[in-house]
Design an enzyme around this catalytic site. Structure first.
Site, mmCIF file in Angstrom:
data_model
loop_
_atom_site.group_PDB
_atom_site.id
_atom_site.type_symbol
_atom_site.label_atom_id
_atom_site.label_comp_id
_atom_site.label_asym_id
_atom_site.label_seq_id
_atom_site.Cartn_x
_atom_site.Cartn_y
_atom_site.Cartn_z
ATOM 1 N N ASP A 192 -48.500 -3.157 -64.606
ATOM 2 C CA ASP A 192 -48.382 -1.784 -64.133
ATOM 3 C C ASP A 192 -48.189 -0.885 -65.347
ATOM 4 O O ASP A 192 -47.086 -0.712 -65.864
ATOM 5 C CB ASP A 192 -47.205 -1.653 -63.153
ATOM 6 C CG ASP A 192 -47.037 -0.213 -62.668
ATOM 7 O OD1 ASP A 192 -47.837 0.650 -63.074
ATOM 8 O OD2 ASP A 192 -46.098 0.038 -61.887
ATOM 9 N N TYR A 226 -39.893 -0.174 -61.525
ATOM 10 C CA TYR A 226 -40.302 0.691 -60.418
ATOM 11 C C TYR A 226 -41.820 0.764 -60.402
ATOM 12 O O TYR A 226 -42.443 0.934 -61.459
ATOM 13 C CB TYR A 226 -39.709 2.094 -60.598
ATOM 14 C CG TYR A 226 -40.178 3.109 -59.582
ATOM 15 C CD1 TYR A 226 -39.764 3.036 -58.251
ATOM 16 C CD2 TYR A 226 -41.032 4.155 -59.950
ATOM 17 C CE1 TYR A 226 -40.191 3.981 -57.322
ATOM 18 C CE2 TYR A 226 -41.458 5.104 -59.029
ATOM 19 C CZ TYR A 226 -41.038 5.011 -57.713
ATOM 20 O OH TYR A 226 -41.461 5.942 -56.790
ATOM 21 N N LYS A 271 -50.386 8.827 -64.708
ATOM 22 C CA LYS A 271 -49.804 9.747 -65.699
ATOM 23 C C LYS A 271 -50.825 10.236 -66.731
ATOM 24 O O LYS A 271 -51.569 11.162 -66.441
ATOM 25 C CB LYS A 271 -48.580 9.098 -66.335
ATOM 26 C CG LYS A 271 -47.498 8.777 -65.257
ATOM 27 C CD LYS A 271 -46.169 8.394 -65.838
ATOM 28 C CE LYS A 271 -45.203 7.832 -64.817
ATOM 29 N NZ LYS A 271 -44.297 8.790 -64.224
HETATM 30 C C1 PLP Z 1 -44.497 2.095 -63.901
HETATM 31 C C2 PLP Z 1 -44.745 3.026 -62.750
HETATM 32 N N1 PLP Z 1 -45.495 2.615 -61.726
HETATM 33 C C3 PLP Z 1 -45.752 3.412 -60.674
HETATM 34 C C4 PLP Z 1 -45.230 4.689 -60.611
HETATM 35 C C5 PLP Z 1 -45.526 5.561 -59.429
HETATM 36 O O1 PLP Z 1 -46.383 6.591 -59.813
HETATM 37 P P1 PLP Z 1 -46.443 7.966 -58.978
HETATM 38 O O2 PLP Z 1 -45.143 8.662 -59.176
HETATM 39 O O3 PLP Z 1 -47.626 8.688 -59.569
HETATM 40 O O4 PLP Z 1 -46.693 7.590 -57.553
HETATM 41 C C6 PLP Z 1 -44.437 5.152 -61.658
HETATM 42 C C7 PLP Z 1 -43.835 6.506 -61.616
HETATM 43 O O5 PLP Z 1 -42.961 6.865 -62.343
HETATM 44 C C8 PLP Z 1 -44.193 4.297 -62.765
HETATM 45 O O6 PLP Z 1 -43.431 4.695 -63.797
#
Ligand code: PLP
Length: 429
Positions: free
Chosen positions: A238, A143, A266
């Site tokens: 990511d 995700y 985060k």
């Molecule tokens: C690996 C990863 N990328 C992107 C995101 C998206 O981040 P946000 O919820 O701050 O938009 C998340 C959210 O859980 C994530 O775990």
């Protein structure tokens, strides 16, 4: 008797779709009433009924130093007194950018945004702008936030482009996204052999956390780096979840891989809305105002969020921080495994730094297909059994969980003791 959590959930549902501002919070996959959190401190959260829980959600990752760490709260307070937002550059933004560049050597330049979704969306636009190509690759079970190009599920065959995984995403967008099985080196190699020169970028959760915790093997990431390099495609790690979480230098430091771009979120905001994307200077030079790839944000680099992030990054660099965090997380997993074995429950777990995964399966999963084959129905019973005993895990079998520096051996022992009772109950059927 109706609890305040129930009452609030009903009330919320009248004015907020599904009663929540992010779907997983609705407890949809485990059932029951979500806990409305009134406050959090250290390793604990308290709900609106006044019940205290040992918390392993950690706001889904940011709370690595523990909730409401006094030094982070003080930094936020001090920043707020100087003004909440300026829409102009600040010295603190320079300081946090320097800090990120120091901690992640693959990142030569970095741009701050407000959410992980924005970071990955911007990194993908940048990769497309840099390469002049449209096609992107993502992996099953990973995700990367909710932008249109990334809400895509696999098509019917390896080289079939993806289908939208959400209503509202035009098929015209998803047709540029190819979804490959996670950790499948052969599929990756075959795809690059066929269409490598059309691929703008590959985006990877380097240690997946959104299908529960799943690690790729060394050969997969090595081959991914080699193929992207060979074909002039941008490799995006990511690290929104893994950055400063699995290790100070993120998953890339554990893999020994230098990605072209990295996305973060985060932990770098310490609980405030802050995220970032960065990497090679020649790629970052394509972003406006230097280059033609547009990206902007009213609240980007918000001074209060940056203050929380800077203080958090300072705390995690203190001597022994990751040693203790990793040791406590390993202790928790070992304790849970022993308790499950004692009760005769099929169970496995793994951890890295302060991130861990629990599985009702004999072995830790290596792919999304493995994860689907685990006993997610068992997780529901475990989750509710633990919640009743005031221990909160993420309300889905497909989520990784998190330990913070505020979790002590006493919290871990209390968790393991509660789990022993829950596993015993589960074994009785
Ligand atoms: C690996 C990863 N990328 C992107 C995101 C998206 O981040 P946000 O919820 O701050 O938009 C998340 C959210 O859980 C994530 O775990």
């Amino acid at each position: 008797m109706t609890t305040r959590n129930q009452q609030l959930f009903e009330q919320a549902k009248t004015v907020i779709p599904g009663g929540v501002n992010s779907p997983v919070r609705a407890f949809g996959s485990v059932g029951g009433v979500p806990r409305f959190i009134r406050r959090a401190e250290g390793a604990h959260v308290w709900d609106e009924d006044g019940v205290q829980y040992i918390d392993y959600v950690g706001s889904w990752g940011p709370a690595i130093v523990g909730h409401a760490h006094p030094e982070v709260v003080e930094a936020v307070r001090a920043a707020a007194l100087d003004g909440l937002s300026f829409g102009a550059p600040t010295a603190a933004e320079v300081a946090i950018a320097e800090e990120i560049v120091k901690l992640m050597p693959s990142v030569e330049q970095v741009r701050l945004v407000s959410s992980g979704t924005e970071a990955t969306m911007s990194a993908i636009r940048l990769a497309r702008g840099f390469t002049g190509r449209d096609t992107i690759i993502k992996f099953e079970g990973c995700y990367h936030g909710h932008s249109d190009s990334l809400l895509v599920k696999a098509g019917s065959g390896l080289l079939t482009f993806g289908n939208p995984s959400s209503a509202g995403v035009p098929a015209d967008f998803s047709k540029h996204t190819l979804v490959l099985p996670f950790n499948d080196t052969a599929a990756l190699t075959e795809t690059f052999a066929r269409i490598g020169d059309r691929i703008a970028c590959v985006i990877l959760e380097p240690i997946a956390g959104n299908m529960n915790m799943v690690q790729p093997d060394a050969e997969f990431v090595r081959q991914l780096r080699a193929l992207t390099q060979q074909h002039g495609s941008v490799l995006i790690y990511d690290e929104v979840m893994t950055g400063f979480r699995v290790a100070l230098g993120g998953a890339q430091s554990l893999h020994g891989i230098t990605p072209d771009l990295t996305t973060m979120g985060k932990v770098i905001g310490g609980g405030m809305p802050l995220a970032a994307f960065g990497g090679r200077k020649d790629i970052m030079a394509c972003i406006s105002p230097l280059g033609g790839v547009y990206q902007a944000g009213t609240l980007s680099g918000n001074p209060v969020a940056v203050a929380a992030g800077l203080k958090t990054l300072e705390i995690i660099q203190r001597p022994g921080f990751y040693e203790q965090l990793s040791q406590h997380t390993r202790l928790l997993c070992a304790g849970l495994e022993a308790a499950a074995q004692q009760a005769g429950i099929t169970f496995s777990s793994q951890s890295l730094g302060g991130m861990f995964g629990l599985y009702f399966a004999e072995r830790v999963p290596a792919s999304y297909a493995d994860m689907l084959a685990s006993h997610t129905d068992q997780f529901k019973r475990f989750f509710h059994g633990m919640l009743k005993r005031q221990v909160a895990f993420g309300p889905s079998a497909f989520e990784a969980c998190f330990v913070s520096a505020a979790h002590t051996e006493a919290h871990i022992q209390a968790t393991v003791d509660a789990a022993a009772t829950v596993f015993a109950e589960m074994a009785q059927g």
